[in-house]
Motif scaffolding. Structure first.
Motif, PDB file in Angstrom:
ATOM      1  N   GLU A   1       1.069  -3.507  -8.764  1.00 24.18           N
ATOM      2  CA  GLU A   1       0.885  -2.694  -7.556  1.00 24.18           C
ATOM      3  C   GLU A   1       0.598  -3.556  -6.337  1.00 24.18           C
ATOM      4  O   GLU A   1       1.173  -3.343  -5.265  1.00 24.18           O
ATOM      5  N   GLU A   2      -0.275  -4.535  -6.511  1.00 21.98           N
ATOM      6  CA  GLU A   2      -0.651  -5.367  -5.365  1.00 21.98           C
ATOM      7  C   GLU A   2       0.530  -6.203  -4.881  1.00 21.98           C
ATOM      8  O   GLU A   2       0.758  -6.338  -3.672  1.00 21.98           O
TER       9      GLU A   2
ATOM     10  N   SER B   1       2.918  -3.782  -3.017  1.00 21.84           N
ATOM     11  CA  SER B   1       2.371  -3.261  -1.758  1.00 21.84           C
ATOM     12  C   SER B   1       2.284  -4.332  -0.680  1.00 21.84           C
ATOM     13  O   SER B   1       2.432  -4.042   0.514  1.00 21.84           O
ATOM     14  N   ARG B   2       2.101  -5.581  -1.094  1.00 17.99           N
ATOM     15  CA  ARG B   2       1.945  -6.656  -0.109  1.00 17.99           C
ATOM     16  C   ARG B   2       3.267  -7.327   0.279  1.00 17.99           C
ATOM     17  O   ARG B   2       3.286  -8.285   1.033  1.00 17.99           O
TER      18      ARG B   2
ATOM     19  N   GLN C   1       5.964  -5.124   1.103  1.00 17.58           N
ATOM     20  CA  GLN C   1       6.729  -3.990   1.631  1.00 17.58           C
ATOM     21  C   GLN C   1       7.402  -4.294   2.965  1.00 17.58           C
ATOM     22  O   GLN C   1       8.319  -3.591   3.382  1.00 17.58           O
TER      23      GLN C   1
ATOM     24  N   VAL D   1       3.883   3.256  -5.589  1.00 18.49           N
ATOM     25  CA  VAL D   1       3.696   2.084  -4.734  1.00 18.49           C
ATOM     26  C   VAL D   1       4.942   1.785  -3.888  1.00 18.49           C
ATOM     27  O   VAL D   1       4.970   0.805  -3.146  1.00 18.49           O
ATOM     28  N   GLY D   2       5.982   2.628  -4.025  1.00 16.14           N
ATOM     29  CA  GLY D   2       7.124   2.496  -3.127  1.00 16.14           C
ATOM     30  C   GLY D   2       8.400   1.913  -3.710  1.00 16.14           C
ATOM     31  O   GLY D   2       9.355   1.666  -2.976  1.00 16.14           O
TER      32      GLY D   2
END
Length: 317
Positions: A66-67, A70-71, A73, A96-97
Motif C-alpha cells: 500500500e505504501e 500510494s507514494r 501515484q 490504493v488506486g
C-alpha cells in the motif's frame, strides 16, 4: 519458423518491483523500492507491475504494498498493475488506486498445489470473486498461466492443458492472458507452435510473454513470440526475479537485454536503453548484487559501444 516478418513495435512491462523484489531474502527498505521505481519510470517504460497484494506472511518483502503504491501515484505516465491472489488482495489493490489486476494461476496441479494449495481447476474457479469485484470498480483484469511451457514437477505442459485453462478464462470474461515460462523450460520452436495453435483457437485473446532466462533461451523464445505477432512482454531490470514455488527458478530476462535485442532488430520499445542500463547498474548496487551474469548489457554493453581501433591501424592499406 521461416517467416521473418516481425512487428515494428513491442510493449514492455517492467516487473522488477514485484517479481524481482519478492525473490530478495533481505528486506528492501520502502524508500529504496520507491527510489528504484522512480529510476525505472525515468527510462520511458509505460507499464509496471509494481507489487503484489499477497498476505504479508506469504511474501514479507511485499508487506509495504500500500505504501509503495500510494507514494508513487504522481507517476501518471505509468500504468501500474498488481498481482493479486484473492478477493481480499484485490480489494487492497483497488483501495490504493491500482487500476489493473493480474491473476495468479498455474498450468499444472503440482505447481498449483505448491503455490496456491489447490488444483488448477479449483484455483481458477476461486478467481471469480476477484473478477466480479474488479468489474464493480471498473478495474481491468488480466489472466496469467505460470509454468505454461514446462513445470519443474511434471515436465513439458501439453498445449491442450493451456487451451482448457484459456477456455475457462474466456468464459470468465478475461481477454488478456500472460503465458509465463516460470522456470525457463520453454524453447523457441515450442513457443512458436503453442502460440500459433492458441491464437487460432482464441482469436480474441491478447497474449503476453513472461520469460525467465533460467537456461538462456528467453530472448530466442521472445523472437518466436514476435513471429507469431505477440508484442507484449514482461521483463525485469538487471534480470532480477525468481519464483519461490519453483525449484531452480532464476530471474526474468533482463529489461535492458530485451530492449537492446529488439532495438537491434528494428523493433521500437519507446524506452531509453542507456537510461535502463544506468538504472540496472544503480539497482544492482542498491541491492548489493555483485553477479553480472543475469544481464548481458551489464557484462558487455550494447553493440553500439565500440572499442578504440588498434594503434597503427590507420596506416594499413
Amino acid at each position: 519458423m521461416h517467416d521473418l516478418s516481425l512487428p515494428s513495435k513491442a510493449v514492455i512491462c517492467e516487473v522488477a518491483p514485484r517479481d524481482g523484489f519478492q525473490a530478495e531474502h533481505d528486506w528492501i527498505p520502502t524508500e529504496t523500492k520507491i527510489d528504484i521505481i522512480r529510476k525505472l519510470a525515468n527510462t520511458g517504460v509505460k507499464s509496471m507491475e509494481i507489487t503484489s497484494f499477497v498476505h504479508p506472511k506469504a511474501i514479507p518483502q511485499l508487506k509495504d504494498a500500500e505504501e509503495v503504491v500510494s507514494r508513487t501515484q504522481d507517476l501518471t505516465d505509468l500504468t501500474f498493475r498488481a498481482l493479486v491472489p484473492n478477493a481480499r488482495g484485490a480489494q487492497r489493490a483497488i483501495d490504493v488506486g491500482i487500476n489493473k489486476l493480474k491473476l495468479m494461476l498455474s498450468a499444472t496441479d503440482s505447481h498449483s498445489l505448491s503455490n496456491a494449495n489447490a488444483t488448477v481447476e479449483k484455483a481458477q474457479n476461486a478467481l471469480e470473486p476477484i473478477i466480479d469485484l474488479a468489474s464493480k470498480h471498473n478495474v481491468k483484469v488480466g489472466g496469467s498461466i505460470s509454468v505454461a511451457f514446462g513445470c519443474p514437477y511434471e515436465g513439458i505442459v501439453p498445449v491442450e492443458r493451456l487451451a482448457t485453462i484459456l477456455d475457462r478464462y474466456s468464459k470468465m470474461g478475461i481477454d488478456e492472458v500472460s503465458l509465463a515460462d516460470t522456470t525457463g523450460m520453454a524453447n523457441p520452436r515450442q513457443v512458436y507452435k503453442y502460440l500459433g495453435e492458441l491464437k487460432e483457437q482464441f482469436p480474441a485473446m491478447t497474449f503476453s510473454m513472461h520469460l525467465h532466462n533460467t537456461r538462456g533461451m528467453a530472448f530466442a523464445s521472445a523472437v518466436a513470440a514476435l513471429q507469431q505477432g505477440v508484442i507484449h512482454f514482461d521483463s525485469s531490470v538487471a534480470g532480477l526475479g525468481g519464483c519461490p514455488y519453483a525449484p531452480g527458478a532464476t530471474g526474468n530476462i533482463a529489461t535492458e537485454d530485451l530492449i537492446h535485442g529488439f532495438e537491434e532488430m528494428g523493433i521500437e520499445t519507446g524506452i531509453d536503453l542507456d537510461k535502463m542500463i544506468t538504472a540496472a547498474e544503480d539497482v544492482r548496487q542498491m541491492l548489493g548484487k555483485t553477479d553480472l551474469n543475469s544481464s548481458y548489457m551489464l557484462q558487455a554493453g550494447p553493440c553500439s559501444t565500440l572499442s578504440p581501433k588498434p594503434a597503427g591501424q590507420e596506416k594499413l592499406g
